[in-house]
Design a protein around this motif. Structure first.
Motif, PDB file in Angstrom:
ATOM      1  N   SER A   1      38.759  34.316  12.095  1.00 47.02           N
ATOM      2  CA  SER A   1      38.125  34.935  10.931  1.00 47.02           C
ATOM      3  C   SER A   1      37.037  34.038  10.348  1.00 47.02           C
ATOM      4  N   LEU A   2      37.229  32.721  10.438  1.00 49.34           N
ATOM      5  CA  LEU A   2      36.221  31.823   9.862  1.00 49.34           C
ATOM      6  C   LEU A   2      34.891  31.947  10.612  1.00 49.34           C
ATOM      7  N   THR A   3      34.964  31.848  11.957  1.00 49.14           N
ATOM      8  CA  THR A   3      33.712  31.935  12.727  1.00 49.14           C
ATOM      9  C   THR A   3      33.107  33.338  12.620  1.00 49.14           C
TER      10      THR A   3
ATOM     11  N   LEU B   1      30.736  35.506  22.862  1.00 44.35           N
ATOM     12  CA  LEU B   1      31.942  34.785  23.280  1.00 44.35           C
ATOM     13  C   LEU B   1      32.710  34.274  22.058  1.00 44.35           C
ATOM     14  N   ILE B   2      31.966  33.708  21.092  1.00 43.40           N
ATOM     15  CA  ILE B   2      32.636  33.182  19.898  1.00 43.40           C
ATOM     16  C   ILE B   2      33.316  34.328  19.139  1.00 43.40           C
ATOM     17  N   ILE B   3      32.615  35.473  19.044  1.00 46.23           N
ATOM     18  CA  ILE B   3      33.206  36.629  18.352  1.00 46.23           C
ATOM     19  C   ILE B   3      34.500  37.036  19.051  1.00 46.23           C
ATOM     20  N   LEU B   4      34.455  37.054  20.383  1.00 45.25           N
ATOM     21  CA  LEU B   4      35.632  37.498  21.140  1.00 45.25           C
ATOM     22  C   LEU B   4      36.820  36.556  20.966  1.00 45.25           C
ATOM     23  N   ARG B   5      36.573  35.282  20.625  1.00 46.16           N
ATOM     24  CA  ARG B   5      37.684  34.370  20.367  1.00 46.16           C
ATOM     25  C   ARG B   5      38.464  34.810  19.135  1.00 46.16           C
ATOM     26  N   GLY B   6      37.785  35.551  18.235  1.00 43.74           N
ATOM     27  CA  GLY B   6      38.494  36.210  17.143  1.00 43.74           C
ATOM     28  C   GLY B   6      39.055  35.321  16.046  1.00 43.74           C
TER      29      GLY B   6
ATOM     30  N   SER C   1      28.868  36.827  10.751  1.00 45.06           N
ATOM     31  CA  SER C   1      28.437  37.975   9.935  1.00 45.06           C
ATOM     32  C   SER C   1      27.297  37.556   9.017  1.00 45.06           C
ATOM     33  N   ILE C   2      27.488  36.420   8.340  1.00 39.01           N
ATOM     34  CA  ILE C   2      26.439  35.935   7.430  1.00 39.01           C
ATOM     35  C   ILE C   2      25.167  35.665   8.228  1.00 39.01           C
ATOM     36  N   MET C   3      25.359  35.064   9.432  1.00 40.13           N
ATOM     37  CA  MET C   3      24.221  34.724  10.265  1.00 40.13           C
ATOM     38  C   MET C   3      23.441  35.984  10.653  1.00 40.13           C
ATOM     39  N   ILE C   4      24.148  37.062  10.991  1.00 37.52           N
ATOM     40  CA  ILE C   4      23.470  38.308  11.382  1.00 37.52           C
ATOM     41  C   ILE C   4      22.609  38.821  10.231  1.00 37.52           C
ATOM     42  N   PHE C   5      23.187  38.779   8.995  1.00 37.14           N
ATOM     43  CA  PHE C   5      22.410  39.210   7.827  1.00 37.14           C
ATOM     44  C   PHE C   5      21.140  38.376   7.688  1.00 37.14           C
TER      45      PHE C   5
ATOM     46  N   GLY D   1      41.950  45.483  11.613  1.00 35.75           N
ATOM     47  CA  GLY D   1      40.758  45.117  10.860  1.00 35.75           C
ATOM     48  C   GLY D   1      39.936  44.096  11.622  1.00 35.75           C
ATOM     49  N   MET D   2      40.661  43.124  12.207  1.00 33.84           N
ATOM     50  CA  MET D   2      39.989  42.056  12.946  1.00 33.84           C
ATOM     51  C   MET D   2      39.258  42.623  14.170  1.00 33.84           C
ATOM     52  N   ILE D   3      39.970  43.502  14.909  1.00 35.43           N
ATOM     53  CA  ILE D   3      39.377  44.076  16.127  1.00 35.43           C
ATOM     54  C   ILE D   3      38.143  44.909  15.775  1.00 35.43           C
ATOM     55  N   ALA D   4      38.285  45.731  14.708  1.00 31.46           N
ATOM     56  CA  ALA D   4      37.166  46.578  14.287  1.00 31.46           C
ATOM     57  C   ALA D   4      35.979  45.706  13.905  1.00 31.46           C
ATOM     58  N   TRP D   5      36.277  44.628  13.207  1.00 31.25           N
ATOM     59  CA  TRP D   5      35.235  43.700  12.752  1.00 31.25           C
ATOM     60  C   TRP D   5      34.540  43.058  13.967  1.00 31.25           C
ATOM     61  N   GLN D   6      35.365  42.576  14.908  1.00 30.59           N
ATOM     62  CA  GLN D   6      34.802  41.945  16.112  1.00 30.59           C
ATOM     63  C   GLN D   6      33.892  42.919  16.868  1.00 30.59           C
TER      64      GLN D   6
END
Lengths: 265, 293
Positions: free
Chosen positions: A38-40, A31-36, A45-49, A108-113
């Protein structure tokens, strides 16, 4: 060999978390990713790593999970790049195509999300066995019982579907070998011919599956399946680690809310 | 006891009778085999024993509970465990322990008790370390043993097996038959439907089904003693019985109710001693027998 779910057996704290916590976290992160923002998204991304590191999931495996959806991500990116209004990037417009700075940012944002969503989901299946997933899923579906949706049935359906994927693939290979050894050709000729040839694979497979489903229903019935008072082999119980994980998720949710609706706090 | 009372059944209202006025009992502790050609009604009969099918006429009573009584069904299905022909079509779990746990889960047991039953059942069928294995990666024989463990975990009084070995190779077949024999030795009630006549020589009772009717019912000796009836129904007879019958047709005076290798040896030895006027028991001095050099 099918690696559906691609579960990586390791003995880490993350593997040991309650499946409900893991599924819940995945949903909240999605849900947070879908809010889109860049900061979150950077944070996640860092959290996934970090999570992958602590769960001893090789980064290569995580990136591999993006392979099947790479084309979709690329198309999404290009569509945004070329079909967004805004300032053209030189040397565009070329012919009728215009790439814009806005498009580049949105694409870029959509691809990233999209990539993040796939990574989060893959991470979940890499550190959770299918049975745990189904157990957790059943727990989340329970409230739907109040409006008459059978959570047990749905969970059983999902687990049977997963259980029969490798079986059906084996059966498909078997039918294919049988047809090829009788002279069938699947990879030559016009598209119409190929589709016709495929029918000789699909029809026996569907018939076999129906027969199997019938037998399976009988077997399930014979083993006393009913909706009333079913119990489970795995009893879900929250541990201290689950509590800590839940606190961390709440912190992330609060951070996001503060970031998106700062006035709330 | 399972009491079958004038049971008749047809799948279609206008179709033929698949079971025709069947009347029999299965007593606690019996080891019963049921033989019959394809289409003789074996599977249909078996599916009546735990209420998967309901009689059109007559009744099936399991420990006095009627299979038509919807409220008794879960008890009946716990009492009568059923193993089917194709191991691939009855395994529902992704892992062995999940599959074996399926029945106990339906009984609403606590997770601790389910775990205990799973472990016990897997040990009984000789697969104690298989719990975490993926079911689709097992051999057919192992799958069938897992299916049997799944039934055992429900702690049934009766185990009904519908041609459980017909999809298995000889070594797996031997293993499954051995496990079934062990249950019988532990005093469980077993009904085993099969084509393989040589696999069931150790049963206590044999029922022959043809066109939905019980044609013969008795000890294996009594049933195989009527070899011509069996042949008339298109059923095979044990090779040993065949051998004895051929010897009889050559004029040897042998018993007709012989179906196991041990019995045949004993009977032939007895016969040889008789015609040579040798003592009927005890060891022989081979010097006195003319063709023993």
């Amino acid at each position: 060999m099918v690696r559906l779910g691609q579960y990586i057996p390791e003995d880490t704290a993350l593997h040991g978390l309650d499946p409900r916590v893991k599924i819940g976290t995945t949903m909240i992160l999605s849900l947070i990713i879908l809010r889109g923002f860049s900061l979150t998204c950077t944070g996640i991304s860092i959290m996934i790593f970090l999570l992958a590191f602590f769960a001893r999931v090789p980064l290569g495996r995580l990136i591999q999970s993006l392979k099947p959806v790479f084309l979709i991500i690329l198309i999404l990116f290009l569509a945004h790049l070329f079909f967004s209004e805004g300032t053209p990037i030189p040397p565009f417009p070329v012919w009728k195509l215009t790439a814009t700075y806005e498009g580049l940012f949105h694409g870029g944002m959509i691809a990233w999300q999209f990539a993040l969503l796939v990574c989060v989901a893959s991470l979940l299946t890499m550190i959770t066995t299918t049975s745990e997933l189904i157990c957790g899923l059943e727990w989340f579906l329970k409230p739907l019982g109040w409006i008459g949706l059978p959570a047990h049935d749905i969970a059983l359906m999902v687990s049977l579907a997963l259980r029969f994927v490798p079986v059906l693939i084996d059966e498909f290979d078997c039918i294919k070998s049988a047809q090829v050894s009788r002279g069938a050709v699947f990879h030559q000729g016009s598209p119409v011919r190929r589709i016709k040839a495929l029918a000789s694979l699909i029809i026996p497979l569907v018939l076999g599956t129906l027969r199997r489903a019938d037998d399976l229903a009988t077997a399930i019935q014979a083993r006393g399946y009913s909706r009333a008072q079913r119990t489970s082999l795995v009893e879900l119980q929250l541990s201290l680690a689950d509590g800590i994980a839940l606190l961390m998720i709440w912190a992330i949710v609060l951070f996001h809310l503060f970031h998106e609706f700062g006035f709330l706090l | 006891m399972i009491r079958i009372n004038q049971l008749s059944f047809k799948y279609d209202r206008n179709g033929p009778l698949v079971l025709d006025d069947i009347e029999t009992d299965i007593q606690a502790g019996e080891y019963v085999a049921m033989i019959g050609a394809n289409g003789s009604g074996k599977t249909t009969f078996i599916r009546h024993l735990n209420g998967l099918l309901k009689p059109d006429k007559g009744t099936v009573l399991v420990n006095g509970l009627d299979t038509r009584d919807q409220t008794a069904l879960s008890t009946i299905r716990q009492k009568v465990g059923m193993v089917f022909q194709n191991p691939d079509h009855q395994i529902v779990g992704m892992t062995v322990e999940e599959d074996v746990a399926f029945g106990p889960m339906n009984l609403g047991l606590s997770s601790r008790e389910i775990r205990e039953r799973v472990d016990t059942a897997l040990t009984h069928v000789g697969l104690p370390d298989y719990g975490k294995r993926a079911t689709h990666a097992l051999s057919s024989g192992e799958k069938q043993l897992v299916a049997i463990a799944g039934v055992l975990a429900m702690e049934p009084e009766y185990i009904v097996l519908d041609e459980p070995t017909s999809y298995l190779d000889p070594s797996a077949r031997k293993r499954v038959l051995q496990v079934i024999k062990e249950f019988q030795e532990k005093g469980m009630t077993i009904l085993h439907a099969t084509h393989e006549i040589d696999a069931i020589t150790e049963v206590g009772r044999l029922i022959v089904l043809d066109k939905g009717r019980i044609q013969l019912d008795g000890t294996p000796g009594q049933v195989f003693g009527q070899a011509d009836v069996l042949k008339g129904l298109g059923l095979p007879i044990p090779r040993v019985t065949e051998l004895i019958l051929r010897l009889r047709s050559k004029g040897l005076d042998l018993r007709t109710d012989i179906y196991s290798l041990d019995d045949a040896c004993a009977e032939l030895a007895l016969f040889a001693r008789k015609i040579m006027s040798l003592p009927l028991e005890g060891s022989l001095d081979t010097d006195k027998i003319p063709w023993c050099d």
